[in-house]
Scaffold this active site. Structure first.
Site, PDB file in Angstrom:
ATOM      1  N   HIS A  97     -16.998  11.325 101.289  1.00 12.97           N
ATOM      2  CA  HIS A  97     -17.521  10.552 100.160  1.00 12.97           C
ATOM      3  C   HIS A  97     -16.934   9.149 100.208  1.00 12.97           C
ATOM      4  O   HIS A  97     -15.733   8.972 100.373  1.00 12.97           O
ATOM      5  CB  HIS A  97     -17.150  11.213  98.827  1.00 12.97           C
ATOM      6  CG  HIS A  97     -17.697  10.456  97.658  1.00 12.97           C
ATOM      7  ND1 HIS A  97     -18.979  10.654  97.184  1.00 12.97           N
ATOM      8  CD2 HIS A  97     -17.164   9.473  96.905  1.00 12.97           C
ATOM      9  CE1 HIS A  97     -19.203   9.820  96.175  1.00 12.97           C
ATOM     10  NE2 HIS A  97     -18.121   9.086  95.988  1.00 12.97           N
ATOM     11  N   ASP A 176     -21.632  15.207  84.676  1.00  8.07           N
ATOM     12  CA  ASP A 176     -21.329  13.924  85.317  1.00  8.07           C
ATOM     13  C   ASP A 176     -22.562  13.036  85.366  1.00  8.07           C
ATOM     14  O   ASP A 176     -22.466  11.826  85.166  1.00  8.07           O
ATOM     15  CB  ASP A 176     -20.773  14.121  86.730  1.00  8.07           C
ATOM     16  CG  ASP A 176     -20.557  12.768  87.387  1.00  8.07           C
ATOM     17  OD1 ASP A 176     -19.723  12.011  86.854  1.00  8.07           O
ATOM     18  OD2 ASP A 176     -21.260  12.433  88.357  1.00  8.07           O
ATOM     19  N   ARG A 183     -21.666   5.655  81.263  1.00  7.90           N
ATOM     20  CA  ARG A 183     -20.586   4.727  81.625  1.00  7.90           C
ATOM     21  C   ARG A 183     -21.155   3.453  82.223  1.00  7.90           C
ATOM     22  O   ARG A 183     -20.638   2.356  82.011  1.00  7.90           O
ATOM     23  CB  ARG A 183     -19.637   5.404  82.621  1.00  7.90           C
ATOM     24  CG  ARG A 183     -18.767   6.475  81.973  1.00  7.90           C
ATOM     25  CD  ARG A 183     -18.116   7.337  83.046  1.00  7.90           C
ATOM     26  NE  ARG A 183     -17.352   6.565  83.989  1.00  7.90           N
ATOM     27  CZ  ARG A 183     -17.238   6.883  85.281  1.00  7.90           C
ATOM     28  NH1 ARG A 183     -17.821   7.943  85.786  1.00  7.90           N
ATOM     29  NH2 ARG A 183     -16.511   6.135  86.078  1.00  7.90           N
ATOM     30  N   SER A 198     -15.340  12.202  88.199  1.00  8.92           N
ATOM     31  CA  SER A 198     -16.777  12.126  88.477  1.00  8.92           C
ATOM     32  C   SER A 198     -17.039  12.497  89.944  1.00  8.92           C
ATOM     33  O   SER A 198     -17.867  13.356  90.254  1.00  8.92           O
ATOM     34  CB  SER A 198     -17.260  10.703  88.192  1.00  8.92           C
ATOM     35  OG  SER A 198     -18.504  10.446  88.760  1.00  8.92           O
ATOM     36  N   LYS A 202     -18.355  16.613  91.527  1.00  7.49           N
ATOM     37  CA  LYS A 202     -19.559  16.825  92.347  1.00  7.49           C
ATOM     38  C   LYS A 202     -19.180  17.402  93.703  1.00  7.49           C
ATOM     39  O   LYS A 202     -19.824  18.307  94.215  1.00  7.49           O
ATOM     40  CB  LYS A 202     -20.301  15.491  92.552  1.00  7.49           C
ATOM     41  CG  LYS A 202     -21.014  15.035  91.301  1.00  7.49           C
ATOM     42  CD  LYS A 202     -21.628  13.659  91.464  1.00  7.49           C
ATOM     43  CE  LYS A 202     -20.605  12.559  91.448  1.00  7.49           C
ATOM     44  NZ  LYS A 202     -21.019  11.254  91.034  1.00  7.49           N
TER      45      LYS A 202
HETATM   46  N1  URA Z   1     -19.089   7.170  92.174  1.00  8.60           N
HETATM   47  C1  URA Z   1     -19.204   8.277  91.399  1.00  8.60           C
HETATM   48  O1  URA Z   1     -19.802   9.269  91.788  1.00  8.60           O
HETATM   49  N2  URA Z   1     -18.632   8.252  90.180  1.00  8.60           N
HETATM   50  C2  URA Z   1     -17.956   7.194  89.710  1.00  8.60           C
HETATM   51  O2  URA Z   1     -17.450   7.248  88.600  1.00  8.60           O
HETATM   52  C3  URA Z   1     -17.847   6.049  90.526  1.00  8.60           C
HETATM   53  C4  URA Z   1     -18.420   6.062  91.771  1.00  8.60           C
END
Ligand code: URA
Length: 440
Positions: A97, A176, A183, A198, A202
């Site tokens: 990621h 999320d 957000r 967040s 995931k």
């Molecule tokens: N990427 C995400 O998935 N969440 C965040 O809060 C910031 C970047």
């Protein structure tokens, strides 16, 4: 901090009242496990209103959360949906990621490369928002490419091809999805506990056995300083370990765009160059560094990703992956109708190319979106004609702006005014890979 007066608990419809939870955090208190479980669940179900969650998110941004609160918040977001099991036979699963950058096309060569070395790579990716690009938008520049796959299709492709890059299903951490969108419009993205929970909710829900994080730092990233990026990386590595996911993080420079191409189709083309054994040195360096981390985390440290890139095995997996997802790896990519070249104002050596300015220009040209439901223009973007360290003469091209609409060019030109610094002599930049955080 206290308010100086005792506030009696306010009666609410659930076990708690949202105003009490907000007040606790607003006043610098620590949320209890029960409060966190309740507020995340009640928000996902619509019992806690957007304005209440927005106030809580702002209180968290200003007051922070302890490691224990962040861990519980992450767990509550995982529990808002399903936890997938994408294991496929004896291939270990590993994912990567990136916290998001400009020209960050690394997933495109990386997923097939790591699969070519023996791992299964389920890469559930996102779309771009603001000046950072999204992997799914890039892949959709390939005619026919499908990013909406069922879990059965993902597992079958992992078994047969080894790599899949697609959108997460609606049932993966739905809390999320709702909170991130909120957000984004309430200036509460840049909270380390909220970003860490967040991303990790995931990734943990996705069920990969190991995870490598590319935490970007610099003008084009969410984290603009190394200490901030280190704190975010540490929080995410700890969350992964607490959930049994072997997690490591690289801190990498995002003050300069990665490679020459910033946009969708242009980044696919550059990724294919890398898979073909060429491509820009920084893109190759980061792809190989992340591949080595992923292979080590997956227990395949003996594999040689540089060999798999050089001998065409990674390209074979890329082609198989594109075909499996409905795309044609040989199809021509979309091209832009309007191209504007930005010339160098004087002779010299390029000292810096500002990632944020280039990202904003690509976004204004149509490569990104202002609202999450907006379409993106596949051929739009910016191509760097010079990178830091390159010599240039007055009038020679520095940047190329590409769009489907001429009307977008003036705003993009304004964004890149001053984006390229030209000096008298080469200036040594910092390293691309700044640090590594995680188990050795
Ligand atoms: N990427 C995400 O998935 N969440 C965040 O809060 C910031 C970047």
């Amino acid at each position: 901090m206290t308010t100086g007066r005792e506030v009696p608990p306010t009666a609410g419809r659930g076990r708690f009242a949202a105003v009490d939870v907000i007040r606790t955090k607003r006043d610098g208190g620590v949320l209890s496990d029960d409060q966190i479980d309740w507020v995340v669940d009640a928000y996902t179900r619509g019992e806690v209103a957007d304005e209440q969650m927005a106030a809580l998110a702002m209180a968290i941004l200003l007051r922070g959360m302890t490691a224990a609160e962040t861990a519980r918040w992450t767990q509550a977001m995982i529990d808002s949906g399903v936890r997938l099991d994408l294991s496929v036979g004896d291939r270990p699963t590993v994912d990567k990621h990136s916290t998001g950058g400009v020209g960050d096309k690394i997933t495109l060569p990386l997923a097939p490369l790591v699969a070519a070395c023996g791992a299964a790579v389920p890469q559930l990716s996102g779309r771009g928002l603001g000046h950072t690009g999204g992997t799914l938008d890039k892949l959709e520049a390939i005619p026919g490419f499908r990013v909406g796959l069922s879990t059965a299709e993902v597992t079958a492709q992992l078994r047969e091809v080894g790599a899949v890059v697609c959108a997460p299903g609606d049932d993966l951490a739905p809390a999320d999805r709702k909170l991130y969108a909120l957000r984004d419009v309430t200036a509460t993205v840049e909270s380390i506990p909220l970003i860490a929970s967040s991303i990790m909710s995931k990734k943990i829900a996705e069920g990969a056995g190991a995870l490598v994080l590319d935490v970007k730092v610099g003008s084009g990233a969410f984290m603009t300083s190394v200490p901030q990026a280190r704190e975010l990386a540490g929080a995410m590595v700890d969350l992964g370990a607490a959930h049994g996911v072997r997690t490591a993080a690289l801190l990498t420079d995002m003050s300069t765009p990665l490679g020459y191409a910033v946009g969708n189709a242009v980044e696919v083309a550059e990724s294919v160059e890398v898979l073909d054994g060429g491509g820009p040195a920084d893109v190759v360096e980061l792809t190989l560094a992340l591949a080595r981390e992923m292979l080590a985390a997956a227990g395949l440290a003996d594999a040689d990703p540089a060999a798999a890139l050089a001998d065409g095995r990674a390209m074979d997996v890329w082609r198989a992956m594109v075909r499996a997802q409905g795309g044609d790896p040989d199809a021509a990519l979309p091209t832009a109708a309007e191209i504007e070249v930005v010339p160098a104002p004087r002779d010299g050596v390029v000292a810096a190319v500002d990632a944020l300015a280039v990202g904003v220009a690509a976004w204004r040209l149509g490569a990104g979106r202002a609202r999450k439901e907006d379409p993106v223009a596949p051929a739009a973007g910016v191509v760097l004609r010079r990178r830091p360290g390159d010599a240039v003469r007055a009038g020679e091209p520095l940047l190329e702006l590409r769009s489907h609409e001429a009307a977008r060019l003036p705003d993009a030109l304004a964004a890149v005014a001053g984006a390229v610094t030209i000096g008298a002599a080469p200036r040594t930049g910092g390293p691309l890979i700044i640090d590594r955080i995680g188990p050795s």
